[in-house]
Write an enzyme that holds these catalytic residues in place. Structure first.
Site, mmCIF file in Angstrom:
data_model
loop_
_atom_site.group_PDB
_atom_site.id
_atom_site.type_symbol
_atom_site.label_atom_id
_atom_site.label_comp_id
_atom_site.label_asym_id
_atom_site.label_seq_id
_atom_site.Cartn_x
_atom_site.Cartn_y
_atom_site.Cartn_z
ATOM 1 N N ARG A 1 19.030 0.236 29.705
ATOM 2 C CA ARG A 1 19.867 1.274 30.282
ATOM 3 C C ARG A 1 19.951 1.052 31.799
ATOM 4 O O ARG A 1 19.217 0.223 32.342
ATOM 5 C CB ARG A 1 19.339 2.670 29.973
ATOM 6 C CG ARG A 1 18.027 3.018 30.653
ATOM 7 C CD ARG A 1 17.548 4.396 30.246
ATOM 8 N NE ARG A 1 16.599 4.948 31.214
ATOM 9 C CZ ARG A 1 16.019 6.142 31.102
ATOM 10 N NH1 ARG A 1 16.289 6.904 30.060
ATOM 11 N NH2 ARG A 1 15.190 6.579 32.020
ATOM 12 N N ASN B 1 22.096 10.026 35.450
ATOM 13 C CA ASN B 1 20.760 10.375 34.960
ATOM 14 C C ASN B 1 19.705 9.586 35.703
ATOM 15 O O ASN B 1 19.785 8.352 35.777
ATOM 16 C CB ASN B 1 20.629 10.056 33.464
ATOM 17 C CG ASN B 1 19.312 10.531 32.885
ATOM 18 O OD1 ASN B 1 19.104 11.725 32.700
ATOM 19 N ND2 ASN B 1 18.422 9.593 32.587
ATOM 20 N N GLU B 2 18.742 10.281 36.293
ATOM 21 C CA GLU B 2 17.606 9.643 36.964
ATOM 22 C C GLU B 2 18.049 8.454 37.816
ATOM 23 O O GLU B 2 17.570 7.325 37.663
ATOM 24 C CB GLU B 2 16.550 9.204 35.942
ATOM 25 C CG GLU B 2 15.834 10.374 35.299
ATOM 26 C CD GLU B 2 14.689 9.951 34.393
ATOM 27 O OE1 GLU B 2 13.763 10.759 34.181
ATOM 28 O OE2 GLU B 2 14.717 8.819 33.875
ATOM 29 N N GLU C 1 13.413 17.745 32.960
ATOM 30 C CA GLU C 1 12.689 17.021 31.904
ATOM 31 C C GLU C 1 11.190 17.129 32.144
ATOM 32 O O GLU C 1 10.716 17.012 33.269
ATOM 33 C CB GLU C 1 13.027 15.525 31.902
ATOM 34 C CG GLU C 1 14.362 15.125 31.349
ATOM 35 C CD GLU C 1 14.500 13.604 31.284
ATOM 36 O OE1 GLU C 1 13.451 12.909 31.211
ATOM 37 O OE2 GLU C 1 15.631 13.107 31.333
ATOM 38 N N TRP D 1 5.800 5.345 27.642
ATOM 39 C CA TRP D 1 5.921 4.281 28.635
ATOM 40 C C TRP D 1 4.648 4.021 29.420
ATOM 41 O O TRP D 1 4.640 3.191 30.326
ATOM 42 C CB TRP D 1 7.069 4.598 29.606
ATOM 43 C CG TRP D 1 7.121 6.038 30.052
ATOM 44 C CD1 TRP D 1 7.875 7.034 29.512
ATOM 45 C CD2 TRP D 1 6.376 6.636 31.113
ATOM 46 N NE1 TRP D 1 7.656 8.225 30.170
ATOM 47 C CE2 TRP D 1 6.748 8.011 31.158
ATOM 48 C CE3 TRP D 1 5.448 6.155 32.043
ATOM 49 C CZ2 TRP D 1 6.201 8.890 32.094
ATOM 50 C CZ3 TRP D 1 4.906 7.040 32.967
ATOM 51 C CH2 TRP D 1 5.295 8.384 32.977
ATOM 52 N N LYS E 1 11.423 6.201 20.716
ATOM 53 C CA LYS E 1 11.161 6.923 19.467
ATOM 54 C C LYS E 1 9.756 7.506 19.402
ATOM 55 O O LYS E 1 9.501 8.435 18.635
ATOM 56 C CB LYS E 1 11.422 6.023 18.261
ATOM 57 C CG LYS E 1 10.614 4.756 18.183
ATOM 58 C CD LYS E 1 11.012 3.928 16.960
ATOM 59 C CE LYS E 1 10.339 2.568 16.947
ATOM 60 N NZ LYS E 1 10.886 1.683 18.000
#
Length: 669
Positions: free
Chosen positions: A116, A154-155, A313, A321, A362
């Site tokens: 990403r 995003n971020e 978040e 991570w 996931k």
């Protein structure tokens, strides 16, 4: 700071929810999602953050039907939407057609598709595509009744804070031209007479690419500034499209304010955000993770100028991570969430709503886990929803503090470069050492920028403010002259904004304020410690300091500087200016903090609390206050309090018990 626009629209009380990714699931699951969201009390979800490839599967071919249905379904259920621009990850067709938009590392490595944020933020080609997608989202959904707030990208900078592509090099040159005007001014600022680095034109300049040895430090510092500014410019460009189409809808993006996120100067972003939003994750191996969380929350409030902010978040349990992704302990998610609220958050959101069945994240926990509704995580989701509904009256109240801690991203960048007296310095560690001592004493802290130090604090802590311009140094001095007890730590005031040493002796910009003069640094070797005259052990740093008006509070008891001052205090107007020319151990920091608080008359929010019990107060405009008591220990604690306990719905007339690992909130007048 200017007043921001109201937020979020169509959401009452403390907003509650998380990232929602319905494109990962079939319709029957999406229908169940809405039912369970209502059961949990979810009122706001972030949608379409990583949906570009679903919305535009081929260039110019759009499929909005699925998102139309999702937003309609959420609105019918009374759930608001933080709608993303869908630009956070370009689709494969775009990077295949335009590989020049891919970012590069300093050694030339190209960062490819398959993850990403695979875009060079300075690429005009990518910018055009991102603006086009943003406009389509705004024009299609700007009038949708579910829309509460725009979530831009995003971020930003999370994975690629520095890009070294050709697009970045060209943008860097433009940035330098605007900053310096002429190559001569740049040469002076960068000190290019050293190592034959003189530039005859801006076209000769490159980003600080991989080089044989140390790269010019001012070049590195300016590239860090440019990179932060370029990410902000990307936010502004997308935001301006949204404001053009939907001027009444507030915009934000999720920042990442913590002691781990280094490369964006979030104080410089503040004025461009209609509301400040933050993502925060605790580190499983850190036994004091709740203190770092408090620091992050106070920093978020500082960037927001004291206004309420949004926790965009965090996690219900384990992340995916870290080297070892440990699940959160009993009640930890609830304490984490309410600690953010205690320190000014008016929204509590998670990544993500439903735990993914596939993909890189996931195993990242979610509000609805793989185990389903028969799970402790889901029961925690329900309980947090209940508690946040009970805390609805807290929304809009503000946190006040008598102590300010100055935090500066450029000093973080510059102080940790190569070629310095020691490579053992960690800027956030130095800030956290002083913050931790204040947290342990139950004292609330405002974290502020040196560019905008507000008045009224009784104590101002200035840790390792390595690079400082004359204006910021003057503001810190003025705080002392107006009556504050100001404490400056080592390696502060050493260089100006161009990373040029301030001559005449250290600590440069603060010599006169502090009444000391250091001739030479004496950094300590690895594992070396020295002793101060009160028994404090000190590591990392020492320096040959002479008194020039100040008094010695602590002197060196051994080592090559025996008898010289290590901690000093100077009178400054109606206040005082302390200097700590070393890195004291935790006990030494505690003694100094106690002396500062006693001198300034600063008391804890609640006196007599045991270690590990957090107390923070929010105040409303009508005089009502909300006392948050968060017990991080395994023992029940009795606290004197009078008022109405919101979470339990009961009146308190004298004492109440804060159970182990629990939180209570008392409304008081």
């Amino acid at each position: 700071m200017t007043s921001r626009r109201p937020w979020p629209l169509n959401v009452e009380g403390i907003a509650y929810g998380g990232d929602y990714n319905p494109e990962q699931w079939p319709l029957e699951v999406q229908l169940e999602d809405v039912r369970l969201m209502k059961e949990a009390g979810v009122g706001l979800v972030s949608v379409a953050i990583f949906s570009w490839a679903q919305l535009e599967p081929r260039e110019g071919h759009f499929d909005f039907a699925w998102l139309d249905a999702v937003l309609d379904r959420l609105h019918t259920a009374g759930i608001g939407v933080a709608l993303a621009t869908a630009t956070a990850s370009p689709p494969p067709w775009l990077t295949r057609k335009h590989p020049e938009i891919l970012p590069r590392l300093a050694d030339g490595t190209v960062l490819h598709q398959g993850s990403r944020q695979s875009y060079a933020v300075a690429s005009p080609v990518f910018r055009d595509y991102a603006l086009g997608m943003t406009r389509r989202m705004a024009e299609r959904y700007g009038g949708h009744p579910a829309l509460a707030v725009w979530h831009v990208d995003n971020e930003l900078g999370c994975h690629v804070p520095h890009d070294y592509s050709e697009a970045a090099a060209e943008a860097f040159r433009h940035w330098l031209r605007a900053r310096y005007g002429t190559p001569a001014a740049l040469n002076d600022a960068w000190g290019t007479a050293f190592w034959s680095q003189r530039y005859d034109s801006f076209g000769e300049i490159l980003p600080p690419l991989a080089a044989p040895t140390f790269v010019n430090p001012t070049q590195q510092l300016d590239f860090a500034r440019f990179s932060s500014d370029e990410l902000l410019a990307h936010y502004r460009a997308l935001r301006d499209v949204l404001r053009e189409v939907t001027p009444e809808v507030p915009t934000t993006t999720n920042l990442m304010m913590s002691t781990a996120t280094k490369w964006m100067d979030y104080f410089s972003w503040s004025e461009d955000l209609d509301l400040v939003a933050n993502d925060h994750y605790t580190i499983a191996r850190d036994p004091e993770a709740h203190i770092e969380l408090a620091f992050s929350a106070d920093l978020s409030r500082g960037v927001a100028g004291g206004e309420p902010w949004m926790l965009m978040e965090h996690s219900t349990s384990a992340v995916n991570w870290q080297p070892r992704n440990r699940a959160k302990g009993p009640g930890e998610m609830l304490r984490n969430s309410l600690a953010h609220v205690a320190r000014g958050a008016d929204a509590v959101m998670f990544f993500q709503w439903r735990q993914s069945v596939a993909g890189a994240e996931k195993y990242h926990s979610a509000m609805l886990p793989h185990a389903g509704v028969d799970s402790d995580v889901w029961r925690g989701t329900l309980e947090l929803g209940r508690r946040l509904r009970a805390l609805a009256p807290v929304r809009g109240s503000r946190v006040s503090a008598d102590v300010a801690l100055v935090f500066d991203y450029p000093s973080w960048w510059a102080s940790e470069m190569e070629g310095h007296p020691t490579q053992a310095l960690s800027y956030p560690d130095e800030a956290m050492r002083w913050y931790r001592a204040l947290w342990q004493r139950g004292v609330t802290v405002d974290i502020v920028s040196p560019r905008a130090i507000p008045t009224g604090h009784r104590v101002v802590i200035v840790p390792t403010l390595y690079t400082v311009d004359d204006g910021a140094a003057a503001r810190i001095g003025e705080a002392a002259h107006q009556g504050a007890s100001v404490l400056v730590t080592f390696f502060s005031g050493i260089v100006d904004e161009h990373d040029h040493v301030r001559l005449g002796g250290y600590p440069g910009a603060f010599r006169d304020l502090l009444g000391v003069r250091t001739e030479e640094f004496h950094p300590l070797l690895q594992d070396e410690t020295l002793t101060l005259d009160d028994g404090t052990r000190a590591s990392t740093w020492s320096e040959k300091t002479r008194l020039e008006g100040a008094q010695a509070v602590r002197t060196w008891a051994d080592g090559p500087l025996e008898g010289l001052p290590a901690v000093t205090r100077n009178r400054a107007g109606r206040g005082s200016a302390w200097y700590v020319g070393t890195r004291p151990d935790a006990d030494g920091v505690a003694r100094i903090v106690d002396a500062l608080l006693d001198e300034a008359g600063v008391a804890p929010v609640v006196a007599g609390l045991p270690q590990g019990v957090e107390a923070v107060r929010r105040r409303a405009d009508d005089g009502t206050s909300y006392l948050f008591l968060i017990n991080h220990t395994h023992q029940d604690v009795d606290v004197d309090a009078v008022g109405h306990e919101l979470l339990g719905g009961r009146d308190v007339s004298a004492r109440l018990t804060v159970p182990a690992l629990e939180t209570v909130v008392v409304r008081q007048r």
